[in-house]
Write a protein that holds these residues in place. Structure first.
Motif, PDB file in Angstrom:
ATOM      1  N   ALA A 108      46.479  -7.176  10.205  1.00 32.36           N
ATOM      2  CA  ALA A 108      45.506  -6.927  11.263  1.00 32.36           C
ATOM      3  C   ALA A 108      45.319  -8.174  12.120  1.00 32.36           C
ATOM      4  CB  ALA A 108      44.170  -6.493  10.657  1.00 32.36           C
ATOM      5  N   ARG A 109      45.215  -9.332  11.478  1.00 34.72           N
ATOM      6  CA  ARG A 109      45.019 -10.580  12.213  1.00 34.72           C
ATOM      7  C   ARG A 109      46.221 -10.887  13.107  1.00 34.72           C
ATOM      8  NH1 ARG A 109      40.525 -13.828  10.880  1.00 34.72           N
ATOM      9  NH2 ARG A 109      39.139 -12.515   9.644  1.00 34.72           N
ATOM     10  N   ILE A 110      47.423 -10.647  12.620  1.00 26.88           N
ATOM     11  CA  ILE A 110      48.631 -10.903  13.420  1.00 26.88           C
ATOM     12  C   ILE A 110      48.618 -10.057  14.688  1.00 26.88           C
ATOM     13  CG2 ILE A 110      51.147 -10.606  13.482  1.00 26.88           C
ATOM     14  CD1 ILE A 110      51.149 -11.379  10.494  1.00 26.88           C
ATOM     15  N   LYS A 111      48.265  -8.784  14.533  1.00 29.01           N
ATOM     16  CA  LYS A 111      48.210  -7.888  15.691  1.00 29.01           C
ATOM     17  C   LYS A 111      47.114  -8.293  16.667  1.00 29.01           C
ATOM     18  CE  LYS A 111      50.006  -3.900  13.116  1.00 29.01           C
ATOM     19  NZ  LYS A 111      49.703  -2.548  12.570  1.00 29.01           N
ATOM     20  N   ILE A 112      45.958  -8.682  16.132  1.00 27.05           N
ATOM     21  CA  ILE A 112      44.847  -9.100  16.990  1.00 27.05           C
ATOM     22  C   ILE A 112      45.195 -10.378  17.729  1.00 27.05           C
ATOM     23  CG2 ILE A 112      42.460  -9.941  16.960  1.00 27.05           C
ATOM     24  CD1 ILE A 112      41.989  -7.964  14.613  1.00 27.05           C
ATOM     25  N   LYS A 143      22.609 -18.844  11.906  1.00 23.20           N
ATOM     26  CA  LYS A 143      21.870 -18.422  10.715  1.00 23.20           C
ATOM     27  C   LYS A 143      22.760 -18.294   9.496  1.00 23.20           C
ATOM     28  CE  LYS A 143      22.251 -13.568  12.095  1.00 23.20           C
ATOM     29  NZ  LYS A 143      21.502 -12.351  12.395  1.00 23.20           N
ATOM     30  N   ALA A 144      23.959 -18.870   9.555  1.00 20.77           N
ATOM     31  CA  ALA A 144      24.915 -18.711   8.460  1.00 20.77           C
ATOM     32  C   ALA A 144      24.445 -19.416   7.188  1.00 20.77           C
ATOM     33  CB  ALA A 144      26.256 -19.273   8.870  1.00 20.77           C
ATOM     34  N   GLN A 145      24.736 -18.784   6.090  1.00 21.18           N
ATOM     35  CA  GLN A 145      24.559 -19.403   4.785  1.00 21.18           C
ATOM     36  C   GLN A 145      25.902 -19.266   4.086  1.00 21.18           C
ATOM     37  OE1 GLN A 145      21.294 -17.489   2.858  1.00 21.18           O
ATOM     38  NE2 GLN A 145      19.763 -18.486   4.121  1.00 21.18           N
ATOM     39  N   PHE A 146      26.680 -20.344   4.117  1.00 23.79           N
ATOM     40  CA  PHE A 146      28.074 -20.219   3.702  1.00 23.79           C
ATOM     41  C   PHE A 146      28.398 -21.170   2.567  1.00 23.79           C
ATOM     42  CE2 PHE A 146      32.669 -21.018   4.155  1.00 23.79           C
ATOM     43  CZ  PHE A 146      33.119 -19.715   4.107  1.00 23.79           C
ATOM     44  N   ASP A 147      29.129 -20.649   1.603  1.00 19.36           N
ATOM     45  CA  ASP A 147      29.581 -21.428   0.458  1.00 19.36           C
ATOM     46  C   ASP A 147      30.984 -21.945   0.759  1.00 19.36           C
ATOM     47  OD1 ASP A 147      30.401 -22.483  -1.914  1.00 19.36           O
ATOM     48  OD2 ASP A 147      30.164 -20.647  -3.086  1.00 19.36           O
ATOM     49  N   ASN A 148      31.127 -23.237   0.975  1.00 20.27           N
ATOM     50  CA  ASN A 148      32.422 -23.794   1.360  1.00 20.27           C
ATOM     51  C   ASN A 148      33.520 -23.526   0.338  1.00 20.27           C
ATOM     52  OD1 ASN A 148      31.631 -24.865   3.814  1.00 20.27           O
ATOM     53  ND2 ASN A 148      30.873 -26.756   2.878  1.00 20.27           N
ATOM     54  N   SER A 149      33.146 -23.250  -0.896  1.00 19.35           N
ATOM     55  CA  SER A 149      34.155 -22.981  -1.912  1.00 19.35           C
ATOM     56  C   SER A 149      34.889 -21.679  -1.633  1.00 19.35           C
ATOM     57  CB  SER A 149      33.497 -22.905  -3.299  1.00 19.35           C
ATOM     58  OG  SER A 149      32.623 -21.792  -3.391  1.00 19.35           O
ATOM     59  N   LYS A 150      34.278 -20.823  -0.768  1.00 23.81           N
ATOM     60  CA  LYS A 150      34.895 -19.547  -0.426  1.00 23.81           C
ATOM     61  C   LYS A 150      35.880 -19.662   0.734  1.00 23.81           C
ATOM     62  CE  LYS A 150      32.458 -17.042  -3.330  1.00 23.81           C
ATOM     63  NZ  LYS A 150      33.056 -16.288  -4.436  1.00 23.81           N
ATOM     64  N   LEU A 151      35.863 -20.775   1.443  1.00 24.51           N
ATOM     65  CA  LEU A 151      36.718 -20.919   2.611  1.00 24.51           C
ATOM     66  C   LEU A 151      38.184 -20.804   2.215  1.00 24.51           C
ATOM     67  CD1 LEU A 151      36.555 -21.463   5.626  1.00 24.51           C
ATOM     68  CD2 LEU A 151      36.839 -23.903   5.141  1.00 24.51           C
ATOM     69  N   GLY A 152      38.909 -19.938   2.929  1.00 23.45           N
ATOM     70  CA  GLY A 152      40.325 -19.749   2.640  1.00 23.45           C
ATOM     71  C   GLY A 152      40.592 -18.544   1.775  1.00 23.45           C
ATOM     72  N   GLU A 153      39.529 -17.972   1.163  1.00 20.44           N
ATOM     73  CA  GLU A 153      39.710 -16.770   0.377  1.00 20.44           C
ATOM     74  C   GLU A 153      39.629 -15.546   1.291  1.00 20.44           C
ATOM     75  OE1 GLU A 153      37.072 -16.692  -2.932  1.00 20.44           O
ATOM     76  OE2 GLU A 153      37.629 -18.694  -3.631  1.00 20.44           O
ATOM     77  N   ASP A 154      39.586 -14.374   0.716  1.00 21.23           N
ATOM     78  CA  ASP A 154      39.523 -13.131   1.476  1.00 21.23           C
ATOM     79  C   ASP A 154      38.313 -13.155   2.404  1.00 21.23           C
ATOM     80  OD1 ASP A 154      39.643 -10.560   2.413  1.00 21.23           O
ATOM     81  OD2 ASP A 154      38.824  -9.658   0.587  1.00 21.23           O
ATOM     82  N   LEU A 155      38.558 -13.293   3.716  1.00 26.12           N
ATOM     83  CA  LEU A 155      37.466 -13.434   4.663  1.00 26.12           C
ATOM     84  C   LEU A 155      36.666 -12.149   4.811  1.00 26.12           C
ATOM     85  CD1 LEU A 155      39.310 -15.544   7.366  1.00 26.12           C
ATOM     86  CD2 LEU A 155      37.596 -16.326   5.739  1.00 26.12           C
ATOM     87  N   ALA A 214      37.021  -8.728  13.348  1.00 20.57           N
ATOM     88  CA  ALA A 214      38.253  -8.148  12.820  1.00 20.57           C
ATOM     89  C   ALA A 214      38.028  -7.541  11.439  1.00 20.57           C
ATOM     90  CB  ALA A 214      39.331  -9.227  12.743  1.00 20.57           C
ATOM     91  N   LYS A 215      38.610  -6.372  11.236  1.00 21.66           N
ATOM     92  CA  LYS A 215      38.562  -5.713   9.941  1.00 21.66           C
ATOM     93  C   LYS A 215      39.981  -5.460   9.447  1.00 21.66           C
ATOM     94  CE  LYS A 215      35.035  -5.026   8.698  1.00 21.66           C
ATOM     95  NZ  LYS A 215      34.049  -5.978   8.119  1.00 21.66           N
ATOM     96  N   ARG A 216      40.106  -5.141   8.171  1.00 16.91           N
ATOM     97  CA  ARG A 216      41.413  -4.785   7.634  1.00 16.91           C
ATOM     98  C   ARG A 216      41.898  -3.479   8.254  1.00 16.91           C
ATOM     99  NH1 ARG A 216      38.795  -6.079   2.664  1.00 16.91           N
ATOM    100  NH2 ARG A 216      38.728  -3.866   2.124  1.00 16.91           N
ATOM    101  N   GLU A 217      43.217  -3.251   8.153  1.00 14.26           N
ATOM    102  CA  GLU A 217      43.812  -2.078   8.784  1.00 14.26           C
ATOM    103  C   GLU A 217      43.231  -0.761   8.285  1.00 14.26           C
ATOM    104  OE1 GLU A 217      48.055  -2.777   8.141  1.00 14.26           O
ATOM    105  OE2 GLU A 217      48.288  -2.913  10.309  1.00 14.26           O
ATOM    106  N   ASN A 218      42.776  -0.725   7.049  1.00 16.12           N
ATOM    107  CA  ASN A 218      42.280   0.524   6.473  1.00 16.12           C
ATOM    108  C   ASN A 218      40.776   0.708   6.640  1.00 16.12           C
ATOM    109  OD1 ASN A 218      41.778  -1.609   4.712  1.00 16.12           O
ATOM    110  ND2 ASN A 218      41.838  -0.315   2.900  1.00 16.12           N
ATOM    111  N   ILE A 219      40.144  -0.135   7.455  1.00 18.59           N
ATOM    112  CA  ILE A 219      38.701  -0.050   7.675  1.00 18.59           C
ATOM    113  C   ILE A 219      38.426   0.310   9.130  1.00 18.59           C
ATOM    114  CG2 ILE A 219      36.547  -1.374   7.729  1.00 18.59           C
ATOM    115  CD1 ILE A 219      37.504  -2.943   5.361  1.00 18.59           C
ATOM    116  N   SER A 224      38.061  -4.566  16.074  1.00 19.69           N
ATOM    117  CA  SER A 224      39.460  -4.172  15.890  1.00 19.69           C
ATOM    118  C   SER A 224      39.883  -4.278  14.435  1.00 19.69           C
ATOM    119  CB  SER A 224      40.374  -5.069  16.747  1.00 19.69           C
ATOM    120  OG  SER A 224      41.727  -4.760  16.525  1.00 19.69           O
ATOM    121  N   ASN A 225      40.791  -3.381  14.054  1.00 15.79           N
ATOM    122  CA  ASN A 225      41.463  -3.499  12.753  1.00 15.79           C
ATOM    123  C   ASN A 225      42.959  -3.713  12.948  1.00 15.79           C
ATOM    124  OD1 ASN A 225      42.485  -0.999  13.461  1.00 15.79           O
ATOM    125  ND2 ASN A 225      41.504   0.121  11.807  1.00 15.79           N
TER     126      ASN A 225
END
Length: 220
Positions: A9-13, A42-54, A79-84, A108-109
Motif C-alpha cells: 500500500a505504501r509503495i502505491k501511495i 497530542k501524540a503519546q508515542f513509545d519510541n520502542s515501537k518505531l519501525g514496527e507495524d505502523l 494510509a491503511k493496509r490493502e485489505n482495510i 488510501s489503502n
C-alpha cells in the motif's frame, strides 16, 4: 503477511504522490514537501515501537504530511493496509488534521483513494491525488446546492461520518460502537438546528447566526 500488505500500500501511495508532483527529496523541481510519520501535538508515542507495524502503532503519527512552499502543512494522507477500507480512518484523520489546522485529507489503502475537504461534505473517491496547485484551486470551490438538497439530516448524520459501516449495524452493534468507539448520534434538537441551516442555505443564504432558547431547548 500484514507487513507485506502495508508495504504494498505504501509503495502505491508513494507513486501516487510523486505522480501528483509531491516530493520526498529535494530535486530540480524544488525542495521536499512530504514529511513522513509526522508527530501530532497530542501524540503519546513509545519510541520502542518505531519501525514496527505502523498500522498498530500508538496514535499520534501522521503517515504523510504534505507541505506548501513555506513548509507549512496543508494536507495529510492517512494510509491503511490493502485489505482495510480507507474510510475506517476518517475519524483519526480528522483529529490529526484539526491538530495541524489543515482541511485537506487523503485516505488510501493503495488501491482505493478518497479526497476529503473538511470544510465541505464527505470524502469523495478519486483515481489520483491532487497536486499542490489543485489543492489551492479546491479552496475556491463553493458548495453545490443540489448536492446539499440531497443530504439526509437525521440522528445518524454524524454517526456515519465516524463509522462508515454504522447503518449496517444491529441495535446491539450500535450500542457496542457507542461504548467502544465513542460514536455519537444527533439529538432531536440538533437535527432540527442542522435542518434549519440546510434550508436557509438552499435559499442562497451563506451567513448564519444560531441562537439557543434555553428555556425551551430549541434553536431559533
Amino acid at each position: 503477511m500484514v507487513a507485506d500488505k502495508e508495504a504494498k500500500a505504501r509503495i502505491k501511495i508513494n507513486k501516487l504522490l510523486e505522480d501528483a508532483g509531491w516530493r520526498f527529496f529535494d530535486n530540480e523541481n524544488g525542495i521536499s514537501n512530504i514529511a513522513l510519520e509526522h508527530r501530532t501535538k497530542k501524540a503519546q508515542f513509545d519510541n520502542s515501537k518505531l519501525g514496527e507495524d505502523l498500522e498498530n502503532a500508538p496514535d499520534g503519527f501522521i503517515d504523510y504530511l504534505l507541505l506548501n512552499e513555506q513548509k507549512r502543512p496543508i494536507a495529510l494522507v492517512e494510509a491503511k493496509r490493502e485489505n482495510i477500507d480507507p474510510l475506517d480512518a476518517k475519524q483519526q484523520a480528522r483529529e490529526y488534521a484539526r491538530a495541524q489546522h489543515i482541511r485537506h485529507i487523503f485516505l488510501s489503502n493503495g488501491n482505493v483513494h478518497y479526497y476529503w475537504d473538511l470544510e465541505y461534505g464527505e470524502p469523495t473517491i478519486i483515481s489520483k491525488f491532487l497536486s499542490i496547485k489543485q489543492l489551492g484551486e479546491a479552496i475556491k470551490w463553493t458548495p453545490n446546492p443540489e448536492q446539499m438538497a440531497e443530504q439526509q439530516i437525521d440522528e445518524n448524520y454524524i454517526a456515519v461520518s465516524q463509522d462508515p459501516k454504522w447503518l449496517t449495524y444491529t441495535e446491539a452493534q450500535k450500542n457496542e460502537a457507542k461504548t467502544n468507539k465513542g460514536i455519537r448520534q444527533l439529538r432531536d434538537y440538533q437535527v432540527e438546528a442542522i435542518s434549519k441551516l440546510k434550508n436557509e442555505f438552499l435559499k442562497d443564504k451563506r451567513r448564519f447566526l444560531l441562537k439557543w432558547q434555553l428555556e425551551q431547548g430549541k434553536p431559533c
